[in-house]
Structure formats: C-alpha cells, structure tokens
Design a protein around this motif. Structure first.
Motif, PDB file in Angstrom:
ATOM      1  N   ARG A  46       8.465 -46.649  13.642  1.00 34.57           N
ATOM      2  CA  ARG A  46       8.057 -48.044  13.493  1.00 34.57           C
ATOM      3  C   ARG A  46       9.274 -48.832  13.013  1.00 34.57           C
ATOM      4  O   ARG A  46       9.750 -48.634  11.898  1.00 34.57           O
ATOM      5  CB  ARG A  46       6.891 -48.167  12.525  1.00 34.57           C
ATOM      6  N   PHE A  60       7.649 -52.721  15.651  1.00 38.91           N
ATOM      7  CA  PHE A  60       7.442 -52.286  17.030  1.00 38.91           C
ATOM      8  C   PHE A  60       7.650 -50.777  17.089  1.00 38.91           C
ATOM      9  O   PHE A  60       8.549 -50.252  16.429  1.00 38.91           O
ATOM     10  CB  PHE A  60       8.412 -53.001  17.977  1.00 38.91           C
ATOM     11  N   ASP A  61       6.817 -50.115  17.874  1.00 45.23           N
ATOM     12  CA  ASP A  61       6.882 -48.659  17.973  1.00 45.23           C
ATOM     13  C   ASP A  61       7.867 -48.228  19.050  1.00 45.23           C
ATOM     14  O   ASP A  61       7.859 -48.762  20.172  1.00 45.23           O
ATOM     15  CB  ASP A  61       5.503 -48.079  18.290  1.00 45.23           C
ATOM     16  N   TYR A  62       8.692 -47.244  18.699  1.00 46.84           N
ATOM     17  CA  TYR A  62       9.658 -46.661  19.623  1.00 46.84           C
ATOM     18  C   TYR A  62       9.545 -45.144  19.559  1.00 46.84           C
ATOM     19  O   TYR A  62       9.116 -44.581  18.549  1.00 46.84           O
ATOM     20  CB  TYR A  62      11.091 -47.087  19.282  1.00 46.84           C
ATOM     21  N   SER A  98       0.794 -43.824  18.064  1.00 46.73           N
ATOM     22  CA  SER A  98       1.056 -45.255  18.163  1.00 46.73           C
ATOM     23  C   SER A  98      -0.175 -45.975  18.670  1.00 46.73           C
ATOM     24  O   SER A  98      -0.940 -45.427  19.469  1.00 46.73           O
ATOM     25  CB  SER A  98       2.240 -45.515  19.105  1.00 46.73           C
ATOM     26  N   ASP A  99      -0.362 -47.203  18.230  1.00 49.44           N
ATOM     27  CA  ASP A  99      -1.457 -48.022  18.743  1.00 49.44           C
ATOM     28  C   ASP A  99      -1.154 -48.561  20.130  1.00 49.44           C
ATOM     29  O   ASP A  99      -2.056 -49.043  20.812  1.00 49.44           O
ATOM     30  CB  ASP A  99      -1.711 -49.208  17.789  1.00 49.44           C
ATOM     31  N   HIS A 100       0.106 -48.484  20.531  1.00 50.50           N
ATOM     32  CA  HIS A 100       0.495 -48.964  21.860  1.00 50.50           C
ATOM     33  C   HIS A 100      -0.019 -47.996  22.922  1.00 50.50           C
ATOM     34  O   HIS A 100       0.205 -46.783  22.851  1.00 50.50           O
ATOM     35  CB  HIS A 100       2.017 -49.076  21.938  1.00 50.50           C
ATOM     36  N   THR A 101      -0.710 -48.531  23.906  1.00 51.38           N
ATOM     37  CA  THR A 101      -1.335 -47.670  24.926  1.00 51.38           C
ATOM     38  C   THR A 101      -0.392 -47.305  26.058  1.00 51.38           C
ATOM     39  O   THR A 101      -0.627 -46.343  26.782  1.00 51.38           O
ATOM     40  CB  THR A 101      -2.571 -48.376  25.522  1.00 51.38           C
ATOM     41  N   GLY A 102       0.682 -48.062  26.247  1.00 47.86           N
ATOM     42  CA  GLY A 102       1.610 -47.784  27.334  1.00 47.86           C
ATOM     43  C   GLY A 102       2.686 -46.783  26.928  1.00 47.86           C
ATOM     44  O   GLY A 102       2.607 -46.124  25.887  1.00 47.86           O
ATOM     45  N   ARG A 103       3.701 -46.703  27.755  1.00 48.08           N
ATOM     46  CA  ARG A 103       4.805 -45.781  27.523  1.00 48.08           C
ATOM     47  C   ARG A 103       5.771 -46.403  26.517  1.00 48.08           C
ATOM     48  O   ARG A 103       6.164 -47.553  26.636  1.00 48.08           O
ATOM     49  CB  ARG A 103       5.539 -45.494  28.841  1.00 48.08           C
ATOM     50  N   LEU A 104       6.149 -45.621  25.502  1.00 49.84           N
ATOM     51  CA  LEU A 104       7.065 -46.113  24.478  1.00 49.84           C
ATOM     52  C   LEU A 104       8.502 -45.979  24.947  1.00 49.84           C
ATOM     53  O   LEU A 104       8.896 -44.994  25.574  1.00 49.84           O
ATOM     54  CB  LEU A 104       6.879 -45.332  23.177  1.00 49.84           C
TER      55      LEU A 104
END
Length: 673
Positions: A46, A60-62, A98-104
């Motif tokens: 994060r 932002f998540d990486y 991660s809460d991000h659903t796509g590709r990090l």
C-alpha cells in the motif's frame, strides 16, 4: 522469410551470433517474468504516491515482486508507475490481499530499503493533513529530508555512555514550581504536561536540557523545537553539558543535505533519542517518544510558511496525544493558546513566585506617549542616566524595532510623509551624509520640498538601529557601540562594558547577562494592525528583558498606562494572557473558535465558498479585496465544530482538485489576521 527470422539462412559466424542473441533475449524475458511474480508473503504494497493533487491523497495498491520482497518494507522509498509516468512514493504497509479487483501493477523499483517513514509519523501526517485541509505528500516533504545515498550507506554509531544527575536537575528547576516534581515524573516514565512561564534571567536551555535528561533516563525519546539557529546552538551546548557528548542530534535547515540526513538517520535508527531543532524537527522520528518541548511558541518562526501551514506547537501537541508523551510549552511570555491549555485542564502551570521575579529584575517606564507626539526626546534623560550607571558594571542592551538608518521621513513642519516624485514611494536616508532616496525605485531627491506646505526640512518619525547606534555613540564617546540586526546578527557578546543595539529577535546573549536593557519606541510594536499585536509586542520586550543578569534593570520608553507595558512592569505575562483569552472568547476569536481563510482570485474564492459544505453554524466573513487583485474570505465556527470545518475544507480541496478548478489557498488558524 528474412535471415532475422531464420538464422539458418545466414552464413556460419552470423548464424551463431543471432542464435546467441535470441537465447539471451529469451533468458532476459524469463528472468523478468520470474521477477514479476508476486512474493508469497504479503504480496500487496500500500503506497502513498507523492503527487500534489488533493483528490489523489490516498494509498494505492501495488504488487510486490519476488526480487523486492525483502526491500519493499513499510517506510521504504519506492518508484511506481502512476498516470503513465514514474513517480516517488512510500510503502505504508504490506498485506496479503487488495480491494482492487483488477490486475495490480508491480512496483518499479525500491529506491532505498531504509525505512525512513515511521508508522507514528505517517499517522501524524494524516492527522495534520485533515486538521489543516492539506495533503499528506506536502507534509511528508517537511517530515522526511531528501535522501543522500552516500550517507545512507554509513552506519549510525551508537551513542555510548551518558550522564544524568537528578539532583542537579532539581536544583536548576527549584525556582520554578512544581518543576522538580515535573522532572521526577519524567524520570519514572510518566507523561506530565506543563505550560512553563520562565522567570527573567533564567538559563532556560539548561532547564530544558535537564528535562530531556530526565526523560532520557527513563529510556524514552525527546523532541525539542526552538525558533531559530541561535536557540538551537544554546540548547545544543546545554545538552552537552548535562548529558555529555554525542547523546543528541541537531536538525536545522542550514545544516546541509549530508549532515541533516545523517542526523535524521541516527534518530530513525534509534542511535540517538534526543533531538533539538527548528520547526522541521517536530517530525523527527524519535523512538519511544516521552517528551515534546517547544520554546517561545508565540514566535512566528514556528509557523510553517508552506502549505498546509502547520504550526510547530500544534504538531508537537498532537504527537504528545497520539504517542502518550509528556509536553512542555515554555517561554518568557504565555500565548493565548498556552493559556487555553491551562484553562481546559490539558496542562498544568510551572512558574516562579512573585518574590523570585522581583528579586531578578526591576522594570520601569521612562517617558510618556505624549512626549513623542509633541516631538520630545526619543531617548529621555532618565534612559541616558540608566545606561551610564549600568555601564559601570557591565554591558547594556538597547532594543529598537526598526533596522536601517532612517527608513521613514516626513515634513518637519506639517508632518506630511515624504514621497518620491517618480513613483510615490517612501523616502528614506541610508546614512548621515547622503540625500534622501526612494525605498522603492532608488531615485535620489536632493531638492525635496513638501507638496503640502512647501517646507524643505525633514524629520524622522521612526529611526533604525544604525541611527540609534549613532546617537548613542555621540552621547557615549568612550564606549564601544555594536549592532545586531539584519544579515549581521550576533549570537554572543562578552561581559565587557559596551552597548549593543539590536532589533527584536536579534538580541545576542551576554556572558553573565546584561546590566540593563533599554526598550525604545515601544509604540511602534503596539501600532501593528493585527490580532496579536499586544501579545507579540509583550513577547519581544520580555525576550529582550529576560537577558538581564539577576538583579538587573529594564527601562522601557512608552506610555505607562498601556496594558501591555503594565504587564511588563509587573512581569505578569500570565495575567496578560488571561485578559487576552477573555477578550478572544467574548469576540468569538481563536482559541474559542476555529477559523480558516480562503484566498485567491475573486472568482475562485466565490466558487470555493459556494462549494464549501461547512457546518450550519459557520460564519462567512468577507470577501475582502487584497493587493495584487486577490480576494479573501474568513470562515469561522465554534471550537467544538473545528474538526467538522477542517473536514469540509479538505473535501473542498479534493473536489476542486478533481474538477481542475483554479487553486485557492486555505489556511486553518492562521498565525496572523
């Protein structure tokens, strides 16, 4: 088919070269693919990206590749791909999901595995960003110095043995009660909070050093913030005397990038626990923080001039709250904010009793305000007599509010201000044998005549330190006269018989203290049109007057009926602060309210006021036209709703940033108004 597609079409040597290149390319792709594989443990970083846009002030998540698994630690500097370009950032935390659903997107690289952003400082930046309606990236530029790679590779040597003498500390604090009890509380691991009103002729750096030593003895860290480099040097010497060599670091802006980063790393790595510096030191990541100290919290040098304009006092008090540390707010005067801490019970008072104050200093008023308006002597006869008498036993300090020679001129007959014929700027004199010239355009006017009455004579309603030194030199022909102001500021003078003329804030410390202190033109400091005019005037007088030796004498030239001068005569800064606080409460001004200013182009300010979702109790004052075509409004709410106003201002900044509207400057609780 070309030879590049099929190496068999090439002759022997060329064929072998192409095959080797293809094999190398395949190996490189395989290696990069392996490195891009996420690490098995906590593969999500994060990251707080260093961008100035308020609507992007979030993490932002990486993806953390295997190759960076051990270096992308929380607090480390990294490079990430953001909005199509490589930008800097800090890893705030690592996680499994991660809460991000796509590709990090993977991290580009780890700039340095050194954890320079500690969790407590990251949390502090978040709290300050919300309070001052700013962004964390702006605050972290103040908190974390620029990286110096060579210095970072060097280890931070341990502090070594140190000394602590509790009895000496209690002896130093015995005249300020309950100072010794405050030290004992710190030594046993407590976190007391105090507002300290220092008596005149107090060696305050020594007392601060003993408070730091008491906290250090409990195994905890200390952060000390003072207004300028002169004060840092004084506390530095006191800490060496009390704790010994190599037990602390100093953090100042003029230390240079290598030294500043070296000292910062020593604190960050835990090799040093005691820090002293100017306002940026308030973010120093001292381990196990046990005490925060701010000296002379009313000095405007504690107010950060860059957005989001945090004040050192508020930064340190917030740290004390967050980290459970003690707090010491000290000075020769008491600000309204410090008085409010006592009134609300957040802190207790430390002060000397009246008998001790009377033993240390005698303050008297010379001259009347009416004398000045009638054109009487600027330096009355009793001042000359006091200076001559004091010079028999030591040095004398003369404080004058203006730098230069004669910066303001007026007609000798009708008192009309003297103006330049070219640009209408003010005329001034730079020396005793030069004609008047314009302070704006530099035009020399040898044949000036008053446009109102035609008279050619000039008078000087306000004199600078150079002219004051000249006058005293004529009156005291066999005495050395020195000046301290502007670019030539003296830090220390000897105890020899001499007169030192200094502007406010540039007064040097005299060995053994001054035999007498003279305060000239007190009306000038009081004439400022500002909310804090009286408080600031009293602070500047008291800081100079406190440099006397025990039993010394202070002579102020001014109106003896003025409340601020009366507070100085009684040496009652606490009473003056209480009166100021009562007046502020009655007028619904800080600290009784939370106040913010919105400044910018008139149209942008109007739009900002329209978009601001302020609390229902908010008052909008203005707009007021400012120089250079700008406009300003003031938004005020009761103190209890201050957090709601700060959140509304922060949301306003994010909304305007996302819509790419013209920027406005938002300042919460500005130091001057």
């Amino acid at each position: 088919m070309t030879p590049a597609d099929d190496p068999e079409l090439l002759p022997g040597m060329a064929r072998a070269s192409v095959k080797a290149s293809q094999a190398k390319a395949r190996a490189t792709r395989a290696r990069k693919a392996a490195e891009a594989e996420p690490t098995a443990v906590d593969p999500v970083a994060r990251v707080l990206v260093d961008v100035p846009l308020a609507h992007l002030d979030r993490t932002f998540d990486y993806l953390v590749p295997v190759a960076m698994a051990d270096t992308a630690v929380p607090g480390a500097r990294v490079k990430v791909r953001f909005a199509g370009q490589d930008v800097d950032g800090y890893v705030l935390a690592r996680g499994a999901e991660s809460d991000h659903t796509g590709r990090l997107t993977p991290l580009r690289r780890v700039v340095s595995p050194e954890p320079v952003l500690h969790p407590a400082i990251a949390a502090l930046a978040g709290e300050l960003a919300e309070r001052y309606a700013g962004t964390r990236s702006d605050l972290l530029r103040l908190a974390v110095p620029q990286r110096h790679a060579t210095t970072e590779k060097e280890p931070s040597p341990p502090a070594g043995p140190w000394q602590h003498d509790p009895a000496a500390g209690e002896t130093a604090w015995v005249d300020h009660q309950p100072g010794p009890a405050f030290l004992r509380h710190l030594t046993t691991g407590g976190s007391p909070r105090a507002v300290w009103s220092a008596a005149p002729a107090t060696d305050w750096p020594l007392l601060v050093a003993h408070a730091a030593a008491a906290t250090h003895a409990s195994g905890r860290g200390v952060v000390i913030c003072v207004p300028d480099g002169k004060d840092v040097a004084r506390v530095d010497r006191a800490l060496i005397a009390v704790l010994g060599e190599g037990q602390h670091v100093t953090l100042t802006a003029d230390a240079g990038p290598a030294r500043r980063y070296r000292d910062f790393l020593a604190v960050s790595r835990g090799a040093r626990r005691v820090v002293v510096g100017t306002r940026a030191a308030s973010f120093a990541p001292a381990r196990d923080l046990g005490l925060v100290v701010i000296w002379d919290d009313g000095d405007d040098l504690h107010a950060e001039p860059r957005a989001p304009y945090p004040h050192t006092r508020e930064t340190l008090l917030l740290r004390a709250e967050q980290e459970g540390a003690g707090a010491l707010v000290g000075g020769f005067v008491r600000t309204v904010e410090a008085a409010y801490l006592l009134r609300t019970g957040w802190a207790n008072q430390i002060a000397a009793d009246r008998a001790e104050v009377r033993r240390r200093v005698t303050v008297q008023i010379a001259g009347e305000e009416s004398d000045r308006t009638r054109g009487g002597a600027r330096i009355p006869r009793e001042v000359h007599l006091a200076v001559r008498e004091a010079l028999e036993s030591g040095p004398v300090l003369v404080q004058t509010p203006r730098v230069g020679y004669v910066n303001v001129l007026a007609c000798e007959r009708c008192r009309t201000p003297a103006r330049c014929e070219v640009c209408q700027g003010p005329l001034a004199l730079s020396g005793p044998a030069v004609p008047p010239s314009c302070r704006w355009c530099g035009t020399v006017d040898e044949a000036w005549a008053c446009r109102e009455c035609g008279h050619r004579g000039l008078r000087a309603p306000v004199l600078g330190d150079a002219r004051t030194a000249e006058e005293l030199g004529r009156a005291l022909p066999n005495v050395r006269i020195r000046t301290s102001s502007g670019d030539t500021v003296l830090a220390l003078v000897s105890g020899a018989h001499q007169v030192v003329v200094a502007t406010p804030g540039a007064e040097p410390v005299a060995e053994g203290g001054y035999a007498a202190v003279v305060l000239l033109d007190t009306w000038l400091l009081l004439s400022r049109i500002d909310l804090r005019a009286e408080e600031e005037a009293l602070r500047r007088w008291a800081d100079a007057a406190a440099l006397v030796r025990p039993g010394g004498r202070v002579v102020a030239v001014g109106d003896p009926a003025h409340p601020a001068l009366q507070a100085l005569v009684r040496w009652d800064p606490a009473g003056h602060a209480e009166r100021e606080t009562d007046e502020r409460l009655a007028a619904h001004l800080p600290p009784a309210s939370r106040l913010a200013t919105i400044t910018g182009e008139p149209g942008a300010v109007d739009d900002a006021v329209t978009l601001l979702a302020a609390p229902a109790s908010a008052e909008v004052l203005g707009p007021v036209d400012l120089p250079e075509g700008e406009s300003r409004v003031v938004v005020r709410v009761p103190r209890a709703e201050g957090a709601d106003l700060s959140r509304a201002l922060g949301e306003l900044q994010r909304l305007r940033s996302a819509r790419k509207l013209d920027a406005v400057r938002i300042q919460v609780d500005p130091p001057t108004l």
